[in-house]
Design a protein around this motif. Sequence first.
Motif, PDB file in Angstrom:
ATOM      1  N   ALA A  56       0.821  -1.214   0.000  1.00  0.00           N
ATOM      2  CA  ALA A  56       0.000   0.000   0.000  1.00  0.00           C
ATOM      3  C   ALA A  56       0.856   1.265   0.000  1.00  0.00           C
ATOM      4  O   ALA A  56       0.363   2.343  -0.299  1.00  0.00           O
ATOM      5  CB  ALA A  56      -0.923   0.009   1.209  1.00  0.00           C
ATOM      6  N   PHE A  58       2.585   2.289   2.798  1.00  0.00           N
ATOM      7  CA  PHE A  58       2.610   2.871   4.149  1.00  0.00           C
ATOM      8  C   PHE A  58       3.920   2.584   4.861  1.00  0.00           C
ATOM      9  O   PHE A  58       4.244   3.206   5.859  1.00  0.00           O
ATOM     10  CB  PHE A  58       1.462   2.320   5.005  1.00  0.00           C
ATOM     11  CG  PHE A  58       0.097   2.533   4.427  1.00  0.00           C
ATOM     12  CD1 PHE A  58      -0.123   3.518   3.473  1.00  0.00           C
ATOM     13  CD2 PHE A  58      -0.968   1.754   4.838  1.00  0.00           C
ATOM     14  CE1 PHE A  58      -1.389   3.721   2.946  1.00  0.00           C
ATOM     15  CE2 PHE A  58      -2.238   1.942   4.317  1.00  0.00           C
ATOM     16  CZ  PHE A  58      -2.443   2.926   3.366  1.00  0.00           C
ATOM     17  N   PRO A  77       4.295   7.232  -3.820  1.00  0.00           N
ATOM     18  CA  PRO A  77       3.500   7.506  -2.615  1.00  0.00           C
ATOM     19  C   PRO A  77       2.204   6.699  -2.660  1.00  0.00           C
ATOM     20  O   PRO A  77       1.795   6.246  -3.735  1.00  0.00           O
ATOM     21  CB  PRO A  77       3.221   9.005  -2.704  1.00  0.00           C
ATOM     22  CG  PRO A  77       3.332   9.328  -4.153  1.00  0.00           C
ATOM     23  CD  PRO A  77       4.352   8.384  -4.730  1.00  0.00           C
ATOM     24  N   PRO A  78       1.549   6.507  -1.504  1.00  0.00           N
ATOM     25  CA  PRO A  78       0.349   5.654  -1.447  1.00  0.00           C
ATOM     26  C   PRO A  78      -0.699   6.030  -2.483  1.00  0.00           C
ATOM     27  O   PRO A  78      -1.372   5.147  -3.040  1.00  0.00           O
ATOM     28  CB  PRO A  78      -0.186   5.884  -0.034  1.00  0.00           C
ATOM     29  CG  PRO A  78       0.958   6.372   0.757  1.00  0.00           C
ATOM     30  CD  PRO A  78       1.885   7.071  -0.187  1.00  0.00           C
ATOM     31  N   GLU A  79      -0.860   7.340  -2.758  1.00  0.00           N
ATOM     32  CA  GLU A  79      -1.951   7.773  -3.648  1.00  0.00           C
ATOM     33  C   GLU A  79      -1.692   7.442  -5.107  1.00  0.00           C
ATOM     34  O   GLU A  79      -2.587   7.591  -5.933  1.00  0.00           O
ATOM     35  CB  GLU A  79      -2.228   9.271  -3.468  1.00  0.00           C
ATOM     36  CG  GLU A  79      -1.090  10.203  -3.821  1.00  0.00           C
ATOM     37  CD  GLU A  79      -0.225  10.556  -2.610  1.00  0.00           C
ATOM     38  OE1 GLU A  79      -0.138   9.734  -1.680  1.00  0.00           O
ATOM     39  OE2 GLU A  79       0.364  11.658  -2.625  1.00  0.00           O
ATOM     40  N   ALA A  83      -3.695   0.765  -5.419  1.00  0.00           N
ATOM     41  CA  ALA A  83      -4.040  -0.320  -4.490  1.00  0.00           C
ATOM     42  C   ALA A  83      -4.883   0.258  -3.365  1.00  0.00           C
ATOM     43  O   ALA A  83      -4.430   1.142  -2.656  1.00  0.00           O
ATOM     44  CB  ALA A  83      -2.770  -0.948  -3.921  1.00  0.00           C
ATOM     45  N   ALA A  84      -6.114  -0.210  -3.235  1.00  0.00           N
ATOM     46  CA  ALA A  84      -6.997   0.310  -2.190  1.00  0.00           C
ATOM     47  C   ALA A  84      -7.097  -0.694  -1.060  1.00  0.00           C
ATOM     48  O   ALA A  84      -7.169  -1.900  -1.293  1.00  0.00           O
ATOM     49  CB  ALA A  84      -8.378   0.614  -2.754  1.00  0.00           C
ATOM     50  N   MET A  85      -7.091  -0.190   0.155  1.00  0.00           N
ATOM     51  CA  MET A  85      -7.012  -1.080   1.309  1.00  0.00           C
ATOM     52  C   MET A  85      -8.279  -1.019   2.167  1.00  0.00           C
ATOM     53  O   MET A  85      -8.881   0.026   2.327  1.00  0.00           O
ATOM     54  CB  MET A  85      -5.805  -0.650   2.139  1.00  0.00           C
ATOM     55  CG  MET A  85      -5.584  -1.451   3.370  1.00  0.00           C
ATOM     56  SD  MET A  85      -3.809  -1.668   3.604  1.00  0.00           S
ATOM     57  CE  MET A  85      -3.707  -1.652   5.344  1.00  0.00           C
ATOM     58  N   GLY A 105     -12.799   9.090  -2.583  1.00  0.00           N
ATOM     59  CA  GLY A 105     -11.773   8.830  -3.594  1.00  0.00           C
ATOM     60  C   GLY A 105     -12.142   9.405  -4.951  1.00  0.00           C
ATOM     61  O   GLY A 105     -11.265   9.768  -5.738  1.00  0.00           O
ATOM     62  N   VAL A 108     -11.630  13.333  -4.771  1.00  0.00           N
ATOM     63  CA  VAL A 108     -10.238  13.771  -4.940  1.00  0.00           C
ATOM     64  C   VAL A 108      -9.748  13.526  -6.375  1.00  0.00           C
ATOM     65  O   VAL A 108      -8.757  14.108  -6.794  1.00  0.00           O
ATOM     66  CB  VAL A 108      -9.247  13.103  -3.946  1.00  0.00           C
ATOM     67  CG1 VAL A 108      -9.607  13.468  -2.515  1.00  0.00           C
ATOM     68  CG2 VAL A 108      -9.190  11.608  -4.119  1.00  0.00           C
ATOM     69  N   ARG A 109     -10.496  12.702  -7.127  1.00  0.00           N
ATOM     70  CA  ARG A 109     -10.157  12.538  -8.537  1.00  0.00           C
ATOM     71  C   ARG A 109     -10.839  13.591  -9.399  1.00  0.00           C
ATOM     72  O   ARG A 109     -10.714  13.573 -10.621  1.00  0.00           O
ATOM     73  CB  ARG A 109     -10.594  11.145  -9.017  1.00  0.00           C
ATOM     74  CG  ARG A 109      -9.602  10.047  -8.662  1.00  0.00           C
ATOM     75  CD  ARG A 109     -10.233   8.683  -8.854  1.00  0.00           C
ATOM     76  NE  ARG A 109      -9.280   7.621  -8.606  1.00  0.00           N
ATOM     77  CZ  ARG A 109      -8.798   7.304  -7.403  1.00  0.00           C
ATOM     78  NH1 ARG A 109      -9.163   8.000  -6.342  1.00  0.00           N
ATOM     79  NH2 ARG A 109      -7.937   6.305  -7.261  1.00  0.00           N
ATOM     80  N   VAL A 156     -13.359   3.436  -5.989  1.00  0.00           N
ATOM     81  CA  VAL A 156     -12.356   4.018  -6.884  1.00  0.00           C
ATOM     82  C   VAL A 156     -11.910   3.015  -7.946  1.00  0.00           C
ATOM     83  O   VAL A 156     -10.997   3.311  -8.717  1.00  0.00           O
ATOM     84  CB  VAL A 156     -11.121   4.534  -6.108  1.00  0.00           C
ATOM     85  CG1 VAL A 156     -11.535   5.621  -5.133  1.00  0.00           C
ATOM     86  CG2 VAL A 156     -10.415   3.413  -5.378  1.00  0.00           C
TER      87      VAL A 156
END
Lengths: 342, 271
Positions: A56, A58, A77-79, A83-85, A105, A108-109, A156
């Motif tokens: 992810a 992190f 970076p995570p974004e 991969a969504a957790m 999600g 923010v897109r 997302v």
Amino acid sequence: METQPRGTPLGIQGLAVAYGRTQVLHEVSLAVGAGEFVALLGPSGCGKTTLLRSIAGFVAPSAGRITAGGRDITREPPERRGAAMVFQSYALWPHMNVAKTIGYGLAVRGWDKARIAARVEEMLRLLRLEGLGQRLPAQLSGGQRQRVAMGRALAVDPEILLLDEPMSNLDARVREGVRHELRTLQQSLGITAIHVTHDREEAMILADRIVVLEEGRIAQVGPPEELWRRPANAYVADFLGATNRLPLGDGVVMFRPEEGRVLAPGETLDGPVFEGTVAFCAYAGGRWRATIRVDEAEALVDVPERLEAETAVRLGIPREAAHLFGATAPSRESHESYAEAG
Amino acid sequence: MMARANVAWWLPRAILLAAFAFFVFGPLVNLVLWSVAEAWFWPNRLPSQYGFRFWERVFRPEGQAMESLWLSIWIASLTTLLCLGVSIPAAWALAKARLRWRALILLVFLLPQAFPNLPVYINVARIFFTFDLNGTVMGVVLVHAAHGLVYSIWIATAAFAAIDDDLELAARNIGASGFTAFRTVTLPLAAPGIAASAIFVFLESLDEFTATYFVGAPEVRTLPLLLFSAAAGGNMQIAAITALILLVPSVLFMLLVERFLRAEVLARVGR
């Protein structure tokens, strides 16, 4: 699989993670196919959650590479990993209602409001959360929270779904249903899924392949049936329920209580047979569970009838259920028990 | 049940409670009496003449008190803004960024409290003099902010630390940049703690005397300075009324703080 997988293959090569001086993952390598459901199985502290969190983004690995669909995402970076957790604690935002959470999600897109609302409605229907859009997390049941967390990740349309023990906070009864829902959902979406769990039954039911982790290393990878029938070492055997361990020649034989048998006089069996005495017998619902003493060791065996204590019995283990390992089996537990015996 | 009826049980408690109430409310009663006393001479226990003449004088449009009150509120507002501007990013970094010298940095912000006020402020005044900051609102705001940062950094750090890291990661995980995640998840969740810290800073600035006296006087006359000169000049009525005016925002904000600042936030202070 009935649908074309939309997920992305995931590659992990020589991944190592350390927290300070503690090495949590030792050069783990794993290839996950597009649309495949892989379970990371092991006791707490085996590194399964760390592996998931490094996928992810992190946790920063100290060595190794992670690729998604051929793209190197090790330093992303995570974004920017796709991969969504679904978090073990669900990590729902206490100040945000269900609709906002699931639509987050998409917002923010830069999706417009109407499109987000439509997608949120679709997710609410898919996850049977209709009418709960305006609720805050505190106003939801455990099962509903779990589905909101799932909805937030699925909204997302991620390439890879990461599941960190998403069912550990659910009631046993709810869990059963959720397992099948999750499997159906994953297959219909054709998404690649990595599922962390310490529950072997959950891993068996859900996964195409199971990865058993032992102290930051992969102990065995394979389809559930293969792991069940042919555990690669004593650690895996023990974790998959073959908790009985009797010395045999230079090594040990390990087997599950439900697969051992108390033989009738004169009965023969293809597999190891031990002479022992019944130490204890207790009713375990539909069957009796006998503790049988063989020399210094003890084994648990399921029997159809009650056995009197101190009865001499012959304990047989069918060939296909007897897992044989060398005396130097790479299991810490075995080392400890030998140390105690010595 | 017998124990409750026992004089030995309730008498000491009643005395303690009465003493406590006296210590808290005694000075207040004295203030209120002075504010409405038009004539009060020794050795009288109580004023001989009551009236609102001094109140009227204080609240006259050209009265200094109102002017000082607005100046005090202006300075307190600027101080609060400055402290928030510094403490929000600083506290976030202290709480979330796993800084190596975290404890040391937090301690440094306590330093202004550790030394005796007077020498510190006299030196500040001397240094500000070379920058032409003495007697300016800016100078007073700066020195108030140095003091207020203790509260704002410590409380805001605790507020951020109380938020589970996974909440922010959950936002990053589905596509939010670090800043967006902070703005939409972490900041709203920390808002009550930050609001509480802002209130403390505001109140501290409003009540501040020593630093204002050395850095601001005589050009910058805040309400506490006015109170001091009124009391020093023997004008007890004006001093009492000023003190009562200063009490109003304090009491209002304290009631707010009680709602905002939950125990679990306070429990993280210094963690």
